[in-house]
Design an enzyme around this catalytic site. Sequence first.
Site, PDB file in Angstrom:
ATOM      1  CD  GLU A 256      13.266 -38.636 -13.391  1.00 36.03           C
ATOM      2  OE1 GLU A 256      12.762 -37.498 -13.217  1.00 36.03           O
ATOM      3  OE2 GLU A 256      12.586 -39.637 -13.684  1.00 36.03           O
ATOM      4  CG  ASP A 257      16.141 -30.764 -11.523  1.00 32.30           C
ATOM      5  OD1 ASP A 257      16.076 -30.359 -12.677  1.00 32.30           O
ATOM      6  OD2 ASP A 257      16.692 -30.141 -10.597  1.00 32.30           O
ATOM      7  CB  VAL A 258      21.325 -32.745 -11.659  1.00 30.37           C
ATOM      8  CG1 VAL A 258      21.410 -31.426 -12.405  1.00 30.37           C
ATOM      9  CG2 VAL A 258      22.635 -33.033 -10.963  1.00 30.37           C
TER      10      VAL A 258
END
Length: 303
Positions: A256-258
């Site tokens: 999910e890391d932006v």
Amino acid sequence: MDFVIAAPSEFNFELCLGFLQRSPRELLHRWNDGRVRKLLQIGDRPVLFELQEATDSRSTTFPEKGIRVRVLNTTLDEDERAWLERYVRAWFDLDTDLKPFYAKVSNDKLLGDLVTRYHGYRIIGQPDLFESLVWAVLGQQINLAFAYTLKQRFVERFGTSFEFEGHPYYAFPLPGAVAQLSDADLLPLQFSRQKSLYTVTIGKAFATQAITQESLSAMTLAQAKDTLMQIKGIGNWTANYALMKTFRYKDAFPAEDVGIHNAIRLIRNTKQKPTVDEVRRLFKKYKGWEAYATLYLWRSLPS
DNA sequence: CGCCAGGTTAGAG
DNA sequence: CTCTAACATGGC
């Protein structure tokens, strides 16, 4: 006292030091002129050590690539010296052979150029699971600069410090202390209520030994992730981040890391970021090396 | 000023 | 199960 730790040829001390120098607000180590200093507790004793690159190809007494470790404030016995050596090897992930990873991605569209440009860059770990988790919570949904501001205030206020040559060296707050905190302590540091709750909840989980680093270290990645995610505030991103940084699962990565999303967007030069599902599909070709794929994508981001 | 940031949760549909 | 609002404020 000092000693040298041998490093593999796929190791670049300067790049790794660059990671440690990311924020001027970092209190858990200090750096100066190619050296980094960090405080640890061995038993109840403060041990302050300094690392620098050890390169002297003319010498036959130590390897061509390595890290010189100097203990500044005390003397270690052989067991303690061996413990510190293991700590440093783990911190810089020196026991991972990166050749298979480089072979796998050398022609990859996303990573091919990166692994050439940043050859020898390694995952700088966070050997303490509690610290890893709290730091991840601080980084949730805010920019990294502000996360460092929160961490600085948190460590200054609730950590312990040891002074040497006029400089303070901090240790991360311990679970027992964090477990007793409340909104009244943390909101003034500009923690959100959510971060405050999650931080204290994690402190309690460790203080009561509902979670221990030792028990998690014996689990598989899936088991450890499930165990961590039962704690309120630890979602998939946080669990994977901590498992990647503390236990160095090569197949852990925070999908999910932006930062991952933006790195892919910038490399592809597209307007849209990939979705989480797309990232998971893309990462299938890095199977077994997802953590390192993540590291190199992060490294590709501007400042 | 507006948009984004190293996400997670609870609640609605 | 999936989708969405709320969180909460700094950095740029």
